[in-house]
Design a protein around this motif. Sequence first.
Motif, mmCIF file in Angstrom:
data_model
loop_
_atom_site.group_PDB
_atom_site.id
_atom_site.type_symbol
_atom_site.label_atom_id
_atom_site.label_comp_id
_atom_site.label_asym_id
_atom_site.label_seq_id
_atom_site.Cartn_x
_atom_site.Cartn_y
_atom_site.Cartn_z
ATOM 1 N N ASP A 8 0.845 -1.199 0.000
ATOM 2 C CA ASP A 8 0.000 0.000 0.000
ATOM 3 C C ASP A 8 0.880 1.249 0.000
ATOM 4 O OD1 ASP A 8 -1.888 -1.961 0.560
ATOM 5 O OD2 ASP A 8 -2.504 -1.090 2.470
ATOM 6 N N LEU A 32 -3.377 4.429 2.627
ATOM 7 C CA LEU A 32 -4.237 3.963 1.542
ATOM 8 C C LEU A 32 -5.635 4.559 1.631
ATOM 9 C CD1 LEU A 32 -4.374 2.223 -0.984
ATOM 10 C CD2 LEU A 32 -5.081 0.305 0.457
ATOM 11 N N GLU A 33 -6.189 4.643 2.811
ATOM 12 C CA GLU A 33 -7.549 5.171 2.963
ATOM 13 C C GLU A 33 -7.655 6.609 2.458
ATOM 14 O OE1 GLU A 33 -11.454 4.812 3.483
ATOM 15 O OE2 GLU A 33 -10.079 3.188 3.941
ATOM 16 N N ARG A 68 -7.762 -2.886 -0.097
ATOM 17 C CA ARG A 68 -7.971 -2.458 1.295
ATOM 18 C C ARG A 68 -8.839 -3.454 2.060
ATOM 19 N NH1 ARG A 68 -11.687 2.350 1.182
ATOM 20 N NH2 ARG A 68 -13.073 0.628 0.689
#
Length: 107
Positions: A8, A32-33, A68
């Motif tokens: 990620d 990543l979010e 994710r």
Amino acid sequence: MPTATLTDADVVRRYAAEIAYVAEAPAPATDLESFIDQLDTAVRNFAMAQMQGHEDLETALTLLAEARDSDAPERPVFLKRADELLTPVWDMADEYRLMVDDGDEEG
């Protein structure tokens, strides 16, 4: 010799600055979010600018969301494919800069 697994953090590090610019974010994503959130906005901005390739970035967005939410064995496959689809981001962001540049920059 085994190849290194894409993470990620690798994906975020490679593309965060360009995506943040197009998303008009105050700072590049660091995880990543937040990268997924910024990419979502960037895809919409690219689409509004009618830029070729925004569909591939939308697919990359879906793949990153899958990465994710997936178990460890599947993650590298999603990340690798998303990385491949994100490769044109640098050129797209340069083109986007030219489109939104209003010439008000002072040298």
